[in-house]
Design a protein around this motif. Structure first.
Motif, PDB file in Angstrom:
ATOM      1  N   ASN A 153       0.552   5.826  -0.310  1.00 47.06           N
ATOM      2  CA  ASN A 153      -0.250   7.149  -0.337  1.00 47.06           C
ATOM      3  C   ASN A 153       0.604   7.977  -1.197  1.00 47.06           C
ATOM      4  O   ASN A 153       1.755   8.103  -1.084  1.00 47.06           O
ATOM      5  CB  ASN A 153      -0.490   7.774   0.987  1.00 47.06           C
ATOM      6  N   ASN A 163      -6.433   2.140  -7.143  1.00 47.09           N
ATOM      7  CA  ASN A 163      -6.676   3.330  -6.235  1.00 47.09           C
ATOM      8  C   ASN A 163      -7.963   2.894  -5.458  1.00 47.09           C
ATOM      9  O   ASN A 163      -8.993   2.074  -5.821  1.00 47.09           O
ATOM     10  CB  ASN A 163      -7.557   4.260  -7.157  1.00 47.09           C
ATOM     11  N   THR A 164      -7.461   2.737  -4.121  1.00 45.49           N
ATOM     12  CA  THR A 164      -8.287   2.025  -3.270  1.00 45.49           C
ATOM     13  C   THR A 164      -9.530   2.711  -2.957  1.00 45.49           C
ATOM     14  O   THR A 164     -10.647   2.132  -2.406  1.00 45.49           O
ATOM     15  CB  THR A 164      -7.502   1.899  -1.674  1.00 45.49           C
ATOM     16  N   ARG A 165      -9.750   4.235  -3.189  1.00 42.52           N
ATOM     17  CA  ARG A 165     -10.922   4.914  -3.086  1.00 42.52           C
ATOM     18  C   ARG A 165     -11.884   4.514  -4.374  1.00 42.52           C
ATOM     19  O   ARG A 165     -13.297   4.325  -4.121  1.00 42.52           O
ATOM     20  CB  ARG A 165     -10.869   6.348  -2.919  1.00 42.52           C
ATOM     21  N   THR A 166     -11.621   4.785  -5.451  1.00 36.68           N
ATOM     22  CA  THR A 166     -12.424   4.446  -6.540  1.00 36.68           C
ATOM     23  C   THR A 166     -12.378   2.972  -7.314  1.00 36.68           C
ATOM     24  O   THR A 166     -13.246   2.714  -7.948  1.00 36.68           O
ATOM     25  CB  THR A 166     -11.923   5.482  -7.676  1.00 36.68           C
ATOM     26  N   GLY A 197      -3.953  10.085  -3.989  1.00 38.64           N
ATOM     27  CA  GLY A 197      -4.675   9.199  -2.860  1.00 38.64           C
ATOM     28  C   GLY A 197      -3.869   8.073  -2.541  1.00 38.64           C
ATOM     29  O   GLY A 197      -2.666   7.871  -2.871  1.00 38.64           O
ATOM     30  N   ASP A 198      -4.756   6.872  -1.651  1.00 36.64           N
ATOM     31  CA  ASP A 198      -4.322   5.768  -1.609  1.00 36.64           C
ATOM     32  C   ASP A 198      -4.083   4.730  -2.707  1.00 36.64           C
ATOM     33  O   ASP A 198      -5.255   4.889  -3.068  1.00 36.64           O
ATOM     34  CB  ASP A 198      -4.969   5.223  -0.352  1.00 36.64           C
ATOM     35  N   TYR A 199      -3.118   3.998  -2.862  1.00 40.53           N
ATOM     36  CA  TYR A 199      -3.103   3.015  -3.942  1.00 40.53           C
ATOM     37  C   TYR A 199      -2.513   1.785  -3.281  1.00 40.53           C
ATOM     38  O   TYR A 199      -1.745   1.622  -2.354  1.00 40.53           O
ATOM     39  CB  TYR A 199      -2.123   3.735  -5.018  1.00 40.53           C
ATOM     40  N   LYS A 237       0.777  -1.260  -0.119  1.00 41.62           N
ATOM     41  CA  LYS A 237       0.112  -0.095   0.002  1.00 41.62           C
ATOM     42  C   LYS A 237       0.823   1.285   0.053  1.00 41.62           C
ATOM     43  O   LYS A 237       2.008   1.328   0.785  1.00 41.62           O
ATOM     44  CB  LYS A 237      -1.031   0.023   1.211  1.00 41.62           C
TER      45      LYS A 237
END
Length: 92
Positions: free
Chosen positions: A26, A58-61, A41-43, A24
């Motif tokens: 950022n 991309n952990t958000r999208t 973002g966070d990946y 992980k």
């Protein structure tokens, strides 16, 4: 072109489960990879053992991009090149 390492190690975690490795990161800025611009973002980088192809997620999208990443047995780093206004993820 100035180069630097994005030591996004603030959130590096190496999890080994089954036949793949996940790390992980950022990334604090927008960046380009494979002719795409991805947001800050966070990946996570997910890769099957023995493969040079990995997924940058991309952990958000949930957006996924295939990248070339050669496992070295040590903690991974995302390395970027920087121009005046653009950060580009360098091949591993």
């Amino acid at each position: 072109m100035k180069q630097f390492l994005a030591l996004c190690a603030l959130t590096i975690g190496c999890l080994q489960a089954g036949n793949h490795q996940t790390e992980k990161f950022n990334v604090p800025f927008d960046f380009q990879v494979n002719n795409m611009t991805l947001p800050a973002g966070d990946y996570r980088v997910q890769q099957d053992f023995g493969s040079d192809v990995a997924l940058l997620v991309n952990t958000r999208t949930g957006q996924r991009v295939h990248i070339i990443h050669r496992m070295t047995g040590s903690k991974a780093r995302l390395t970027f090149s920087q121009s005046a206004s653009t950060h580009t993820l360098k091949p591993f």
